[in-house]
Design a protein around this motif. Structure first.
Motif, PDB file in Angstrom:
ATOM      1  N   HIS A 166     -33.361  14.536 -65.417  1.00 23.69           N
ATOM      2  CA  HIS A 166     -32.122  13.767 -65.277  1.00 23.69           C
ATOM      3  C   HIS A 166     -30.923  14.691 -65.508  1.00 23.69           C
ATOM      4  O   HIS A 166     -31.062  15.771 -66.087  1.00 23.69           O
ATOM      5  CB  HIS A 166     -32.094  12.618 -66.282  1.00 23.69           C
ATOM      6  N   GLU A 167     -29.748  14.247 -65.066  1.00 23.87           N
ATOM      7  CA  GLU A 167     -28.517  15.004 -65.313  1.00 23.87           C
ATOM      8  C   GLU A 167     -27.618  14.259 -66.297  1.00 23.87           C
ATOM      9  O   GLU A 167     -26.991  14.857 -67.157  1.00 23.87           O
ATOM     10  CB  GLU A 167     -27.757  15.231 -64.000  1.00 23.87           C
ATOM     11  N   HIS A 168     -27.519  12.951 -66.115  1.00 28.03           N
ATOM     12  CA  HIS A 168     -26.706  12.105 -66.997  1.00 28.03           C
ATOM     13  C   HIS A 168     -27.529  10.893 -67.407  1.00 28.03           C
ATOM     14  O   HIS A 168     -28.677  10.734 -66.975  1.00 28.03           O
ATOM     15  CB  HIS A 168     -25.429  11.655 -66.276  1.00 28.03           C
ATOM     16  N   ALA A 169     -26.930  10.065 -68.232  1.00 27.89           N
ATOM     17  CA  ALA A 169     -27.618   8.871 -68.720  1.00 27.89           C
ATOM     18  C   ALA A 169     -28.092   8.000 -67.555  1.00 27.89           C
ATOM     19  O   ALA A 169     -27.329   7.718 -66.632  1.00 27.89           O
ATOM     20  CB  ALA A 169     -26.682   8.073 -69.615  1.00 27.89           C
ATOM     21  N   GLU A 170     -29.346   7.584 -67.619  1.00 26.75           N
ATOM     22  CA  GLU A 170     -29.925   6.683 -66.611  1.00 26.75           C
ATOM     23  C   GLU A 170     -30.315   5.356 -67.249  1.00 26.75           C
ATOM     24  O   GLU A 170     -30.068   4.291 -66.687  1.00 26.75           O
ATOM     25  CB  GLU A 170     -31.126   7.347 -65.946  1.00 26.75           C
ATOM     26  N   ASP A 171     -30.917   5.417 -68.424  1.00 26.51           N
ATOM     27  CA  ASP A 171     -31.161   4.207 -69.214  1.00 26.51           C
ATOM     28  C   ASP A 171     -30.011   4.096 -70.199  1.00 26.51           C
ATOM     29  O   ASP A 171     -29.823   4.957 -71.062  1.00 26.51           O
ATOM     30  CB  ASP A 171     -32.497   4.313 -69.962  1.00 26.51           C
ATOM     31  N   THR A 172     -29.225   3.037 -70.046  1.00 25.31           N
ATOM     32  CA  THR A 172     -28.046   2.867 -70.882  1.00 25.31           C
ATOM     33  C   THR A 172     -28.128   1.536 -71.626  1.00 25.31           C
ATOM     34  O   THR A 172     -28.981   0.691 -71.340  1.00 25.31           O
ATOM     35  CB  THR A 172     -26.755   2.889 -70.035  1.00 25.31           C
ATOM     36  N   HIS A 173     -27.216   1.359 -72.580  1.00 26.50           N
ATOM     37  CA  HIS A 173     -27.147   0.110 -73.337  1.00 26.50           C
ATOM     38  C   HIS A 173     -25.710  -0.384 -73.289  1.00 26.50           C
ATOM     39  O   HIS A 173     -24.779   0.366 -73.625  1.00 26.50           O
ATOM     40  CB  HIS A 173     -27.589   0.341 -74.781  1.00 26.50           C
ATOM     41  N   LEU A 174     -25.521  -1.617 -72.811  1.00 27.92           N
ATOM     42  CA  LEU A 174     -24.178  -2.151 -72.571  1.00 27.92           C
ATOM     43  C   LEU A 174     -23.845  -3.316 -73.497  1.00 27.92           C
ATOM     44  O   LEU A 174     -24.706  -4.145 -73.812  1.00 27.92           O
ATOM     45  CB  LEU A 174     -24.050  -2.605 -71.112  1.00 27.92           C
ATOM     46  N   GLU A 308     -13.937  -4.293 -70.696  1.00 27.83           N
ATOM     47  CA  GLU A 308     -14.853  -5.424 -70.628  1.00 27.83           C
ATOM     48  C   GLU A 308     -16.302  -5.015 -70.905  1.00 27.83           C
ATOM     49  O   GLU A 308     -17.141  -5.862 -71.184  1.00 27.83           O
ATOM     50  CB  GLU A 308     -14.754  -6.087 -69.251  1.00 27.83           C
ATOM     51  N   ILE A 309     -16.567  -3.724 -70.795  1.00 29.95           N
ATOM     52  CA  ILE A 309     -17.910  -3.198 -71.067  1.00 29.95           C
ATOM     53  C   ILE A 309     -17.796  -2.001 -72.006  1.00 29.95           C
ATOM     54  O   ILE A 309     -16.968  -1.121 -71.813  1.00 29.95           O
ATOM     55  CB  ILE A 309     -18.629  -2.751 -69.770  1.00 29.95           C
ATOM     56  N   TYR A 310     -18.647  -2.005 -73.034  1.00 26.42           N
ATOM     57  CA  TYR A 310     -18.775  -0.843 -73.910  1.00 26.42           C
ATOM     58  C   TYR A 310     -20.141  -0.249 -73.619  1.00 26.42           C
ATOM     59  O   TYR A 310     -21.171  -0.883 -73.840  1.00 26.42           O
ATOM     60  CB  TYR A 310     -18.677  -1.259 -75.376  1.00 26.42           C
ATOM     61  N   ASN A 311     -20.137   0.965 -73.086  1.00 22.72           N
ATOM     62  CA  ASN A 311     -21.370   1.620 -72.669  1.00 22.72           C
ATOM     63  C   ASN A 311     -21.804   2.611 -73.752  1.00 22.72           C
ATOM     64  O   ASN A 311     -21.132   3.607 -73.994  1.00 22.72           O
ATOM     65  CB  ASN A 311     -21.143   2.347 -71.334  1.00 22.72           C
ATOM     66  N   PHE A 312     -22.952   2.315 -74.394  1.00 28.62           N
ATOM     67  CA  PHE A 312     -23.458   3.189 -75.451  1.00 28.62           C
ATOM     68  C   PHE A 312     -24.074   4.469 -74.894  1.00 28.62           C
ATOM     69  O   PHE A 312     -24.550   5.300 -75.652  1.00 28.62           O
ATOM     70  CB  PHE A 312     -24.501   2.442 -76.286  1.00 28.62           C
ATOM     71  N   TRP A 313     -24.106   4.593 -73.570  1.00 27.25           N
ATOM     72  CA  TRP A 313     -24.627   5.764 -72.874  1.00 27.25           C
ATOM     73  C   TRP A 313     -26.139   5.828 -73.037  1.00 27.25           C
ATOM     74  O   TRP A 313     -26.813   4.815 -73.061  1.00 27.25           O
ATOM     75  CB  TRP A 313     -23.913   7.028 -73.331  1.00 27.25           C
ATOM     76  N   GLY A 314     -26.699   7.008 -73.156  1.00 27.12           N
ATOM     77  CA  GLY A 314     -28.140   7.150 -73.044  1.00 27.12           C
ATOM     78  C   GLY A 314     -28.961   6.523 -74.160  1.00 27.12           C
ATOM     79  O   GLY A 314     -28.633   6.662 -75.343  1.00 27.12           O
ATOM     80  N   SER A 341     -30.742  -0.174 -66.635  1.00 21.83           N
ATOM     81  CA  SER A 341     -31.416   1.021 -66.134  1.00 21.83           C
ATOM     82  C   SER A 341     -31.023   1.346 -64.699  1.00 21.83           C
ATOM     83  O   SER A 341     -31.138   0.500 -63.810  1.00 21.83           O
ATOM     84  CB  SER A 341     -32.935   0.835 -66.208  1.00 21.83           C
ATOM     85  N   LEU A 342     -30.582   2.582 -64.488  1.00 22.35           N
ATOM     86  CA  LEU A 342     -30.283   3.070 -63.151  1.00 22.35           C
ATOM     87  C   LEU A 342     -31.528   3.752 -62.589  1.00 22.35           C
ATOM     88  O   LEU A 342     -32.400   4.217 -63.334  1.00 22.35           O
ATOM     89  CB  LEU A 342     -29.145   4.090 -63.198  1.00 22.35           C
ATOM     90  N   LEU A 343     -31.586   3.805 -61.272  1.00 22.46           N
ATOM     91  CA  LEU A 343     -32.681   4.518 -60.622  1.00 22.46           C
ATOM     92  C   LEU A 343     -32.645   5.984 -61.059  1.00 22.46           C
ATOM     93  O   LEU A 343     -31.584   6.594 -61.151  1.00 22.46           O
ATOM     94  CB  LEU A 343     -32.529   4.436 -59.104  1.00 22.46           C
ATOM     95  N   HIS A 344     -33.831   6.518 -61.334  1.00 18.94           N
ATOM     96  CA  HIS A 344     -33.914   7.928 -61.725  1.00 18.94           C
ATOM     97  C   HIS A 344     -33.333   8.810 -60.617  1.00 18.94           C
ATOM     98  O   HIS A 344     -33.409   8.478 -59.432  1.00 18.94           O
ATOM     99  CB  HIS A 344     -35.372   8.306 -61.988  1.00 18.94           C
ATOM    100  N   ALA A 345     -32.735   9.926 -61.010  1.00 13.83           N
ATOM    101  CA  ALA A 345     -32.103  10.858 -60.059  1.00 13.83           C
ATOM    102  C   ALA A 345     -33.037  11.201 -58.908  1.00 13.83           C
ATOM    103  O   ALA A 345     -34.229  11.440 -59.106  1.00 13.83           O
ATOM    104  CB  ALA A 345     -31.682  12.128 -60.794  1.00 13.83           C
ATOM    105  N   GLN A 346     -32.462  11.213 -57.702  1.00 17.16           N
ATOM    106  CA  GLN A 346     -33.222  11.465 -56.472  1.00 17.16           C
ATOM    107  C   GLN A 346     -32.750  12.752 -55.813  1.00 17.16           C
ATOM    108  O   GLN A 346     -31.545  13.000 -55.704  1.00 17.16           O
ATOM    109  CB  GLN A 346     -33.055  10.291 -55.500  1.00 17.16           C
ATOM    110  N   ASP A 347     -33.709  13.563 -55.384  1.00 13.40           N
ATOM    111  CA  ASP A 347     -33.409  14.849 -54.732  1.00 13.40           C
ATOM    112  C   ASP A 347     -33.781  14.820 -53.252  1.00 13.40           C
ATOM    113  O   ASP A 347     -34.847  14.318 -52.885  1.00 13.40           O
ATOM    114  CB  ASP A 347     -34.193  15.983 -55.392  1.00 13.40           C
TER     115      ASP A 347
END
Length: 376
Positions: A166-174, A308-314, A341-347
């Motif tokens: 991954h490069e950035h947070a994909e599973d996050t907590h909102l 309106e959203i607080y994103n705790f990130w990864g 959860s976002l889709l895992h990074a795609q190459d």
């Protein structure tokens, strides 16, 4: 039908995000993030996605944005799109009506990503051409689409494969900040609310502001904490550049007891979303851990700032205590609400040299102990 054209105006870029109610976005989509990348010696292609529009004075309409960060290393080059492309929901509505459906509240509507696929498929030949011009070995998308089987299948149809890392947070907590302060506090478990109330009673001091002192403390404690816990820290230069570019949208908050900083954090706001991005601590009084009060003050500040959203990130994809970020995930989830959860990074592979990078990143991921949530 769709074409890429470079955007050179910050307002055009950011206003497009403001005017569309995207399900997920972050400061990584912003114009400011492209400026930050340029400060860190990465070139950025700032593309708008346009479609013909006969009644428009320009004869075309902006329907999406796609920043391509050109990442150059000694052994490979690749193009990276963080939390993008963002594609207007107008296309989703048009696609839905074209299929003869009129309900925009069903779960099927919520999960529908066909419009996103249509746009990506149409601009793919142009993206491959750009990759060739930049001598890039692959194109990586950290897309803002949900981690569903449909999303995964859509990318697979276009020739994408799972990125090894991954490069950035994909599973996050909102956290939903449209709730009242009382509701937000009540959603925290009684035991954890105790830490907040106890810290207040113990006269833990909260300091807010992006002062030179706060910046220096955050940077120093972050680097020292990384040595104790064992993660790769942001450099002092990286943190300074963040302040340079996002200054008006950064909030730095520290919690101090008896004149010593025990907890400090940085949040970055973009439009209606606030991201909890960097935090560190040196807790000497665990009976009323100032971490909780510091985080609670950050949440209240984000709400006061109109977010309106607080994103705790990864966060970790599950409750496995051996996951590399299990310790901080447990803390983040104590404040309630939901994982996203976002889709895992795609190459998209554009050169055989990609596979050397694939081996290196795969070994790195395994060494660090990361794994990813399967699409549902």
């Amino acid at each position: 039908m769709y074409k890429l054209k470079e955007i050179k105006d910050k307002n055009t870029w950011n206003n497009f995000i403001y005017e569309n109610q995207f399900d997920f976005y972050s400061f990584l989509c912003s114009w400011e993030w492209t400026e930050f990348q340029e400060k860190t010696w990465n070139d950025v292609l700032k593309f708008g996605i346009f479609k013909p529009h006969p009644t428009s004075p320009q004869g075309e309409e902006l329907i999406g944005i796609l920043p391509l960060i050109i990442k150059r290393a000694k052994r490979w080059t690749y193009l990276f799109a963080p939390h993008t492309p963002l594609v207007s929901k107008k296309l989703k509505v048009e696609s839905w009506k074209w299929k003869g459906k009129d309900s925009e509240t069903s779960s099927e509507w919520q999960e529908n990503q066909s419009y996103f696929l249509d746009v990506l498929e149409d601009i793919l030949p142009e993206l491959k051409k750009i990759a060739k011009e930049q001598k890039a070995n692959f194109i990586r998308f950290n897309s803002p689409v949900k981690n569903t089987k449909e999303s995964k299948q859509n990318f697979k149809k276009l020739g994408f494969i799972d990125a090894p890392m991954h490069e950035h947070a994909e599973d996050t907590h909102l956290l939903d900040l449209t709730k009242s302060e009382e509701e937000l506090l009540a959603n925290i478990k009684k035991k954890d609310r105790y830490y907040i109330n106890r810290a207040i009673k113990e006269w833990v001091e909260i300091v807010k502001g992006n002062t030179p002192e706060q910046k220096e403390i955050l940077t120093k404690m972050h680097i020292e904490h990384s040595k104790k816990v064992g993660y790769h820290p942001f450099s002092e230069k990286f943190i300074n550049y963040l302040y340079d570019v996002f200054w008006d949208n950064i909030t730095t908050i520290s919690a101090r007891y008896e004149w010593e900083v025990e907890s400090i954090l940085m949040t970055i706001k973009f439009w209606k979303t606030c991201v909890y991005y960097i935090a560190t601590s040196d807790i000497k009084h665990p009976k009323f851990s100032p971490n909780y009060l510091c985080q609670w003050e950050a949440i209240k500040q984000a709400k006061a700032d109109g977010c309106e959203i607080y994103n705790f990130w990864g966060v970790s994809p599950d409750d496995n205590p051996t996951h590399p970020i299990a310790w901080v995930t447990k803390f983040k989830r104590k404040f309630g609400w939901y994982d996203y959860s976002l889709l895992h990074a795609q190459d998209l592979v554009t050169s055989p040299k990609y596979w050397f990078n694939w081996i290196i990143e795969t070994l790195r991921r395994k060494k660090r102990g990361y794994y990813y949530k399967k699409p549902k």
